[in-house]
Design a protein around this motif. Structure first.
Motif, PDB file in Angstrom:
ATOM      1  N   SER A   1       0.485 -10.461  -2.342  1.00 53.09           N
ATOM      2  CA  SER A   1      -0.297  -9.660  -1.395  1.00 53.09           C
ATOM      3  C   SER A   1      -1.761  -9.793  -1.784  1.00 53.09           C
ATOM      4  CB  SER A   1       0.095  -8.183  -1.486  1.00 53.09           C
ATOM      5  OG  SER A   1       1.455  -8.035  -1.215  1.00 53.09           O
TER       6      SER A   1
ATOM      7  N   THR B   1       1.861 -10.048  -7.441  1.00 56.13           N
ATOM      8  CA  THR B   1       2.379 -10.220  -6.085  1.00 56.13           C
ATOM      9  C   THR B   1       1.558 -11.295  -5.387  1.00 56.13           C
ATOM     10  OG1 THR B   1       0.909  -8.780  -4.851  1.00 56.13           O
ATOM     11  CG2 THR B   1       2.678  -7.709  -6.035  1.00 56.13           C
TER      12      THR B   1
ATOM     13  N   ASN C   1      -1.777 -17.814  -3.377  1.00 55.91           N
ATOM     14  CA  ASN C   1      -1.219 -16.565  -2.845  1.00 55.91           C
ATOM     15  C   ASN C   1       0.039 -16.811  -2.016  1.00 55.91           C
ATOM     16  OD1 ASN C   1      -2.493 -17.816  -0.776  1.00 55.91           O
ATOM     17  ND2 ASN C   1      -3.670 -16.037  -0.074  1.00 55.91           N
TER      18      ASN C   1
END
Ligand code: HEM
Length: 488
Positions: free
Chosen positions: A371, A369, A386
Motif C-alpha cells: 500500500s 505492505t 510497490n
C-alpha cells in the motif's frame, strides 16, 4: 503534574520562520483593518479551526497508558503466538479505557460498560484485544449494533438519551437481560479504571504448532481489587470531577503506583464446541468456570503515561481484526461484524494512514505492505517496488494462515444461532441474580426501577420487566413492585 520546561528558540510559523508579534495582528495603520499579509495570524486561525477530528461513534471518552505484558505460564501447547512463547517474555502494550455512550467531554463516573482496548506490540505485528469490563454483551448479532447504540445515544428529537428508547429496545431484545442485570448491579459503575476487571468477552481461536485449534476467552483480573461507586456517589463525583477516572489513572502512574492485572484464559478444545450445552460463540453468555476453569497465563502492568493525549489516545486505533500468527477469530456473529467495523471507522476518523502514527504502528517489527500514498503518507517505503510478486527482493507471502480453518456444512441464510440444549436468553441472567446478596439485589432493583419508571408507556415498562421475570420469578416480582411504587 509533571511538566517539562524546555530550552527553545523563538516562536515560529508552521514553516519555521520566526514570529515577530504574537499579541497584535498586523493592521493598516493604527486602528485600521487587519492585513492579509499577516500570515502568522491567518495560519493560526486556520489551524485552530481544524483541531478536532470526528470522535469515536462509541467509546468516545477515554484514557490510555503504556505498559508491559509478561508471560507467567507455558501456553505453547495451545498457541504458537510468538509473544506468548516463553515464561518471562515481555511485550510492550498500550491500553485505552473508555465509557461507551457518552460524548468526548462526558463525565467518567457514569453507569456504562467500560472499554478495555489492549494493543500488544509483538514481533509478529500488533495484536489488539478490544474488550470491555463485562464478560458479556447486550446483543449477539452485529446487525443489531447500530440500532442498539442509537437507543443509548441522543434521541433525534429531544437530543438526550431517552428511557423510552433504551427500555423499548431492551424489552424487545431479551438477549440483553444478562448484560443489563450485570450493568445495573454493583459493578455497573467502577470507582476507577484501575479497580475493575477486563474481558476479551468474545470467544477467540488459539492454534498451536501442530495445527490444533482451541477456543479461548480472556480475563484480566485487577490486582488493585474491585471497587465500585453507588449511584449516589457516582452522581456527586461526575458533577464535581468529570475527569475522575482519567485523572486517577494518570496520577497513579505518576506516583509510581503502577496498576496490574492478572491475565487468565478459559480454554475449550475445538471439538467440544458443537456439543457444548450452549452456543460457545454467543456473546451474551459466560462459560461457567466449572466447565472451563480459568488458567493464569500472564501479568499486565501499566507504567507510562502518554505525553500527548490527542496524538496517542484520541488518534489511537484498535481493531479486533488485528491478529498475529497463532490467534484468530471465532464464528461469533458479533465478532465477525466487528472485524469489518473498526478498520472502517479508523479510515473515516483518523484516515487511511492512521496506522503510520507512532502509537499505532508496530513497535517490535515493521509493516511491509505494498500500500502506498494517501493523505499524510510518511514515505516509509522510500523507493522500494510497490507490487508483489516481484524479483527485486520485495516482501512475499508466507503461505501459512494465522489461524486454523473451521469445518462448515449447510446453506447460506439469515439463520438464528445453532441450537444447543441451554440456548436460552434467561438462564445466566437468573443465575447472576441468584448469586447476589440481599443488599446487592435491593440496589439492583432500585437502579433498574428508577430508570424503567421514566418510560412514557406502560407496555414498554411491562415488556422490560417480563424479561427479568423470565430470568427469575422473584426478580420480576420485586422489580414490578418497585416500578409501580415509583410510577404510582
Ligand atoms: C469502539 C463498533 C461491539 C468494545 C468501537 C468503534 C466502533 C465500534 C465503530 C469506534 C472505533 C474507532 O473509531 O476507533 C462496534 C460494533 C460492535 C461492537 C459494530 C458489534 C457488532 C463491541 C463489543 C466490545 C466493544 C462487544 C467489547 C467486548 C469496544 C471498545 C472500543 C470500541 C473497547 C473503543 C476502542 C478504543 O479505545 O479506541 N466499536 N463495536 N465493542 N468498541 Fe466496539
Amino acid at each position: 503534574m509533571h511538566v517539562t520546561v524546555q530550552e527553545t528558540g523563538p516562536l515560529t510559523t508552521e514553516a519555521g520562520a520566526p514570529v515577530a508579534d504574537n499579541q497584535n495582528s498586523e493592521q493598516a495603520g493604527i486602528g485600521g483593518p487587519v492585513l492579509v499579509q499577516d500570515q502568522s495570524l491567518l495560519e493560526k486561525l486556520a489551524h485552530f479551526n481544524r483541531e478536532r477530528i470526528p470522535e469515536r461513534i462509541v467509546h468516545a471518552r477515554g484514557a490510555g497508558a503504556y505498559g508491559t505484558f509478561t508471560v507467567t505460564a507455558d501456553v505453547t501447547k495451545y498457541t504458537r503466538a510468538e509473544f506468548l512463547s516463553e515464561v518471562g517474555k515481555q511485550t510492550e502494550v498500550f491500553l485505552r479505557f473508555s465509557t461507551v455512550a457518552g460524548n468526548l467531554g462526558s463525565a467518567d463516573a457514569v453507569r456504562d460498560p467500560r472499554g478495555f482496548a489492549l494493543k500488544f506490540y509483538t514481533e509478529d505485528g500488533n495484536y489488539d484485544l478490544v474488550g470491555n469490563n463485562t464478560p458479556v454483551f447486550f446483543i449477539k448479532d452485529a446487525i443489531k449494533f447500530p440500532d442498539f447504540i442509537h437507543t443509548q445515544k441522543r434521541d433525534p428529537y429531544s437530543g438526550s438519551q431517552e428511557a423510552d428508547n433504551v427500555w423499548d429496545f431492551w424489552g424487545l431484545s431479551p438477549e440483553s437481560t444478562h448484560q443489563v442485570t450485570w450493568l445495573f448491579g454493583d459493578r455497573g459503575i467502577p470507582a476507577t479504571y484501575r479497580h475493575m476487571n477486563g474481558y476479551g468477552s468474545h470467544t477467540y481461536q488459539w492454534n498451536n504448532e501442530a495445527g490444533e485449534a482451541f477456543w479461548v476467552k480472556y480475563h484480566f483480573k485487577t490486582d488493585q481489587g474491585i471497587k465500585n461507586l453507588t449511584a449516589e456517589e457516582a452522581a456527586k463525583l461526575a458533577g464535581e470531577d468529570p475527569d475522575s477516572h482519567q485523572r486517577d489513572l494518570r496520577t497513579a502512574i505518576e506516583r509510581g503506583e503502577f496498576p496490574t492485572w492478572t491475565v487468565q484464559v478459559q480454554i475449550m478444545p475445538a471439538a467440544e464446541a458443537a456439543d457444548y450445552r450452549f452456543n460457545p460463540f454467543d456473546l451474551t453468555k459466560v462459560w461457567p468456570h466449572e466447565d472451563y476453569p480459568p488458567i493464569e497465563i500472564g501479568k499486565l502492568e501499566l507504567n507510562r503515561n502518554p505525553e500527548n493525549i490527542f496524538a496517542e489516545v484520541e488518534q489511537s486505533i484498535f481493531s479486533p481484526a488485528h491478529f498475529v500468527p497463532g490467534i484468530g477469530p471465532s464464528p461469533d456473529k458479533m465478532l465477525q461484524g466487528r472485524l469489518f467495523a473498526y478498520g472502517d471507522a479508523h479510515r473515516y476518523r483518523v484516515g487511511i494512514n492512521a496506522d503510520h502514527l507512532p502509537v499505532n504502528r508496530p513497535h517490535a517489527t515493521e509493516a511491509r505492505t505494498n500500500s502506498r500514498d494517501g493523505f499524510l503518507y510518511d514515505g516509509r517505503h522510500g523507493r522500494a517496488k510497490n507490487y508483489e510478486p516481484n524479483s527485486f527482493g520485495g516482501p512475499a507471502q508466507t503461505g501459512r494462515p494465522l489461524w486454523q480453518p473451521i469445518p462448515l456444512a449447510g446453506r447460506t441464510g439469515a439463520h438464528e444461532a445453532p441450537s444447543h440444549t441451554e440456548d436460552n436468553d434467561f438462564v445466566q441472567a437468573g443465575n447472576l441474580y441468584r448469586l447476589m446478596s440481599e443488599d446487592e439485589k435491593t440496589r439492583l432493583i432500585d437502579n433498574l426501577a428508577g430508570f424503567i419508571a421514566q418510560v412514557s408507556r406502560d407496555d414498554i415498562a411491562e415488556r422490560a420487566i417480563e424479561n427479568f421475570r423470565q430470568a427469575d420469578e422473584d426478580y420480576g416480582k420485586r422489580l414490578e413492585a418497585a416500578v409501580q411504587a415509583l410510577r404510582g
